[in-house]
Write a protein that holds these residues in place. Structure first.
Motif, PDB file in Angstrom:
ATOM      1  N   SER A   1     -12.568   0.531  -1.876  1.00  0.00           N
ATOM      2  CA  SER A   1     -11.880   0.101  -0.812  1.00  0.00           C
ATOM      3  C   SER A   1     -10.372  -0.125  -0.960  1.00  0.00           C
ATOM      4  CB  SER A   1     -12.765  -1.301  -0.455  1.00  0.00           C
ATOM      5  OG  SER A   1     -12.756  -2.415  -1.491  1.00  0.00           O
ATOM      6  N   GLY A   2      -9.789  -0.499  -2.080  1.00  0.00           N
ATOM      7  CA  GLY A   2      -8.538  -1.076  -2.292  1.00  0.00           C
ATOM      8  C   GLY A   2      -7.583   0.289  -2.593  1.00  0.00           C
ATOM      9  N   LEU A   3      -8.070   1.382  -2.359  1.00  0.00           N
ATOM     10  CA  LEU A   3      -7.448   2.669  -2.658  1.00  0.00           C
ATOM     11  C   LEU A   3      -6.006   2.447  -2.076  1.00  0.00           C
ATOM     12  CD1 LEU A   3      -7.456   5.707  -3.485  1.00  0.00           C
ATOM     13  CD2 LEU A   3      -8.159   6.364  -0.960  1.00  0.00           C
TER      14      LEU A   3
ATOM     15  N   THR B   1       1.024  -1.155   0.010  1.00  0.00           N
ATOM     16  CA  THR B   1      -0.044   0.190   0.065  1.00  0.00           C
ATOM     17  C   THR B   1       1.066   1.090   0.056  1.00  0.00           C
ATOM     18  OG1 THR B   1      -1.881  -1.050   1.236  1.00  0.00           O
ATOM     19  CG2 THR B   1      -1.827   1.181   1.246  1.00  0.00           C
ATOM     20  N   VAL B   2       0.488   2.281  -0.914  1.00  0.00           N
ATOM     21  CA  VAL B   2       1.234   3.522  -1.000  1.00  0.00           C
ATOM     22  C   VAL B   2       0.225   4.484  -0.225  1.00  0.00           C
ATOM     23  CG1 VAL B   2       2.325   5.058  -2.245  1.00  0.00           C
ATOM     24  CG2 VAL B   2       2.146   2.682  -3.000  1.00  0.00           C
ATOM     25  N   SER B   3       0.904   5.227   0.872  1.00  0.00           N
ATOM     26  CA  SER B   3       0.245   6.609   1.376  1.00  0.00           C
ATOM     27  C   SER B   3       0.962   7.733   1.223  1.00  0.00           C
ATOM     28  CB  SER B   3       0.202   6.234   3.014  1.00  0.00           C
ATOM     29  OG  SER B   3       1.719   5.943   3.330  1.00  0.00           O
ATOM     30  N   GLY B   4       0.000   8.716   1.410  1.00  0.00           N
ATOM     31  CA  GLY B   4       0.706  10.142   1.137  1.00  0.00           C
ATOM     32  C   GLY B   4       1.075  11.197   2.395  1.00  0.00           C
ATOM     33  N   PRO B   5       1.291  12.015   2.177  1.00  0.00           N
ATOM     34  CA  PRO B   5       2.024  12.956   3.168  1.00  0.00           C
ATOM     35  C   PRO B   5       1.332  12.725   4.698  1.00  0.00           C
ATOM     36  CG  PRO B   5       2.202  13.935   1.306  1.00  0.00           C
ATOM     37  CD  PRO B   5       1.384  13.119   0.922  1.00  0.00           C
TER      38      PRO B   5
END
Length: 821
Positions: free
Chosen positions: A592-594, A560-564
């Protein structure tokens, strides 16, 4: 597929010459068989390294090999990369490299000598300061001298020295002092000083040497006494002259014989050249072509090969230099630990060296690159065969051949009747493969590592019959599989083949195996789990087919990639590479898979590189190893948190009184691009530049009539800069209206016009004179032309008086006096 992993600790070491350094090399056996590993060191002379015993490991075990590196005292200062080569004894093709960095500290060592030590002269003398760098790092040295009586002046040529390790220079030193008129000679004991300095011109050490300057008086006491004895001397002169003339005639000695006797056994002092020359060059490795550091270079006179005139050591890039040379003919010798002697350009003794001519004041072209290697070595041993070694042949093959112009076969010889062999003139140092062959026998291979000039003895090679055969078929999911790598090794010899991709599909044959023997057969192919099996071969015993069934070996990578802010980030490009795999995916942008991604059907084991990127964010790279032997082939935690690669510049614009100023113009530029906006009405004076690329910018705030304010701003990825910009004073116009008699005219109307609107147009501002006849127009445009006119009242259309004026930014301009008539 590599079956071992190696790492070295510590990764960075600070040491000094003469120190023993300990390094731990960790080795992991990732194969399915028991194996033993040897460790060699690249980047150091083998004589400086303790040869560690082989490390035996079970499958999946990790062990440590301790190595002690004995660095010589004269080892040049600087950063060195040292590589440790861990190699499997079962399969020389299975190896791993681990590199550390060693910083050799500089050990300054300077010597200063004076030549001649004593000079008798008048008011001037010329000494030679011989300054040498005996340390392992370059030195910057400033020559100097001290007269305890402070009566002497000194002049040094050159005034600053830069010496490489082992280099020495003679400094011409002029000494001048006032000469006594009468009396005894004046003895001045002078201290000649060499001061080492660092890059900041600060002193780091000093060395002194003593020299004596004896000054003869202009008129000595003996001359005064001589005047009183002149008369007595004249009386005896005739008698003495006649007597000595007869003696000289009987025993005369020639001038040449006297000069020869005086110079017998004397060694002339070195002369300090007025216009010194310099010899430079580079020593390279004959195999790699790279510079060789730490080689000793010695300069000899072409007529004397016993005592060097100067010495130097090669730097990291192999360069060396001899400075402060006078006119002459020289020869150069190179030597080093583990190497022989070389006389430039390729001689082995002094008489084979080439002359290098030097002329004072004339440049000497750099010498050609000097290839310097070790002395030839010797490899000897014995071949043992079950019947007879006659007919056997031993060859030495270069390992890891990189230059196609160099033959792989280094040496070859037929063994003698008793099986002994000797390979001579083998280039050293080097790593080779020793191959023993005989018709009807299996070929045997041995790894040979030859140190510089080493006489390697005692190698034994057992030749066995070559009738062994292993055959079979490789299957996958019940069907024959071609293109599979198959190897068999008995610990010393390895035979490789590939399963057939045509008829009969998947079959293989390993031929000419030595018997009897115990072999480890390994079957491997990308995308499948490797298999290993032990096979025993006996003389004359046929072996049943050995079949293998490979299981597909694939894995997955996800994350999973997350932002700041920590929330999932969609639309991120995910690039996966490794081996033959090069694919790109994108994280889910909604639902749901954001922020998630996944890759499947990846060959394992393997190590993959995952790169995350998205415009406006800083790229991130992760390594994703998949090893089913260590766990599941599905790796699910390769996550990333991307930080923004852009910045934000915010703030507020205020006037000189600190009051927020709306509608001020703000301009942000880095020289290539410019962005412009106005400060806000609500909240007053606020502004914000979003998505600013990191870098340095000039931010200018301006308002009509006010002095601009300029500020330099440097932003980094993810920064939010908050600024407060204070404008200068706004432009204004002020003045005074008077009556004809000079008294203040209060209550009169003063109007401000643009020049093209006066006198019948519309004014842009109106003011009423106060009790002192004064008025002011604030916040006017600048610079601009205006007309100021005075009227009796607000209904009057005819001006009593007018004046043209030019406003100035940030200034209150006084309007000329208006007369109310």
């Amino acid at each position: 597929m590599n079956t071992l992993i190696a790492s070295a600790f510590p990764a960075f070491i600070e040491a000094t010459g003469g120190q023993t350094v300990k390094v731990e090399v960790s080795i992991a056996n990732t194969s399915d068989v028991i194996d033993a590993y040897t460790v060699k060191v690249f980047g150091l002379d083998p004589l400086w390294v303790d040869d560690p015993a082989p490390l035996s490991l079970f499958p999946g075990d990790i062990g440590t090999v301790d190595l002690h590196l004995q660095l010589p005292s004269g080892f040049p200062a600087g950063m060195r990369s040292i590589t440790f080569h861990a190699c499997s004894q079962n399969d020389p093709n299975q190896f791993a490299l681990a590199t550390i960095t060693v910083n050799i500290a500089g050990v300054p060592k300077m010597t200063v000598a004076v030549d001649p030590v004593s000079i008798t002269s008048g008011s001037r003398a010329q000494f030679g300061m011989v300054v040498a760098n005996k340390g392992n790092a370059p030195l910057s040295i400033r020559p100097g001298a001290v007269d305890p009586e402070d009566q002497s002046d000194f002049e040094f040529t050159p005034a600053m020295l830069h010496l490489l390790p082992g280099e020495q220079i003679a400094v011409q030193t002029q000494v001048k002092a006032r000469r006594p008129w009468v009396g005894t000679p004046k003895v001045r004991v002078l201290s000649f000083i060499g001061t080492s300095i660092d890059a900041n011109r600060r002193s780091t050490g000093r060395v002194e040497a003593i020299g004596t300057f004896v000054q003869r008086p202009r008129i000595g006491r003996w001359l005064l006494s001589l005047l009183g004895l002149v008369t007595a001397a004249a009386v005896f002169a005739a008698v003495l002259s006649r007597t000595f003339n007869s003696v000289v005639k009987e025993a005369s000695v020639s001038d040449a014989l006297v000069n020869e006797a005086l110079s017998k056994g004397q060694i002339p002092s070195p002369k300090v050249p007025l216009k010194p020359a310099r010899i430079t060059g580079t020593v390279i490795s004959p195999t790699s072509g790279k510079g060789v550091a730490g080689v000793q270079a010695e300069l000899f006179s072409a007529g004397d090969g016993t005592v060097p005139v100067a010495s130097a050591a090669t730097a990291d890039d192999g360069s060396f230099a001899f400075g402060r040379l006078g006119t002459g003919v020289y020869r150069i010798k190179f030597s080093g630990a583990g190497f022989g002697e070389l006389w430039y350009p390729g001689g082995r003794v002094f008489t084979e060296g080439a002359d290098v001519k030097v002329t004072e004041g004339a440049p000497v072209p750099p010498l050609d690159e000097i290839a310097f290697g070790g002395e030839p070595g010797t490899v000897s041993g014995k071949v043992i065969a079950t019947d007879s070694p006659i007919g056997a042949k031993v060859s030495l093959i270069r390992v890891g051949l990189a230059d196609p112009t160099v033959p792989a076969l280094v040496a070859s010889v037929d063994v003698s009747a008793d099986g002994s062999f000797t390979l001579v003139k083998v280039p050293s140092p080097g790593e080779y493969s020793l191959i023993a062959e005989k018709p009807g026998a299996a070929t045997e291979t041995r790894a040979v590592v030859l140190a510089p000039g080493q006489q390697l003895e005692g190698i034994e090679v057992n030749l066995r019959p070559s009738g062994g055969l292993i055959v079979g078929t490789v299957f996958a999911e019940g069907r024959p599989l071609g293109g599979v790598d198959i190897s068999a090794t008995d610990g010393t010899t390895t035979i490789d083949t590939v399963s057939l991709t045509d008829v009969p599909l998947g079959s293989y044959a390993l031929r000419n195996l030595a018997t009897p023997g115990l072999y480890t057969v390994t079957v491997s192919k990308t995308g499948f789990q490797s298999q290993t099996r032990a096979v025993t071969l006996g003389p004359g015993i046929p072996l049943a087919p050995i079949d293998f069934s490979l299981v597909p070996n694939v894995g997955t990578i996800s994350g999973t990639v997350s932002g700041p802010g920590g929330g999932p980030l969609g639309g991120v490009s995910v690039h996966l590479t490794g081996g033959e795999i090069d694919v790109v995916a994108t994280t889910v942008s909604q639902g749901s898979g954001l922020g998630t991604y996944s890759f499947d059907q990846l060959p394992v084991p393997g190590t993959y590189t995952v790169t995350f990127s998205k415009p406006g964010f800083v790229d991130q790279v992760r390594l994703a190893p998949i090893d089913p032997a260590a766990g599941s082939p599905d790796v699910t935690n390769i996550d990333a948190s991307l930080g923004t690669s852009l910045a934000v510049i915010t703030g507020v614009v205020v006037d000189v009184n600190g009051v927020e100023v709306p509608r001020a113009t703000l301009k942000l530029t880095n020289g290539a691009t410019t962005r412009t906006l106005l400060s806000a009405d609500e909240p007053p004076g606020a502004f914000a530049f979003a998505n600013v690329i990191p870098g340095s910018y000039t931010l200018t705030a301006s308002l009509v009539g006010a002095a601009d304010v300029v500020q330099l701003v440097t932003v980094h990825p993810g920064d939010t800069e908050q600024l407060r910009l204070q404008l200068g004073q706004q432009a204004s116009l002020s003045g005074q209206v008077r009556h004809v008699d000079g008294t203040p005219a209060s209550g009169f109307v003063v109007k401000l016009f643009l020049p093209d609107q006066f006198p019948r147009g519309t004014s842009i501002a109106t003011a009423i004179t106060d009790a002192n006849g004064r008025y002011t127009f604030v916040e006017v445009a600048a610079p601009a032309d205006f007309v100021v006119a005075v009227y009796l009242d607000s209904t009057t259309t005819e001006a009593l008086d007018s004046e043209q004026v030019v406003s100035a930014p940030g200034s209150d301009v006084t309007v000329g006096g208006l007369i109310a008539t």
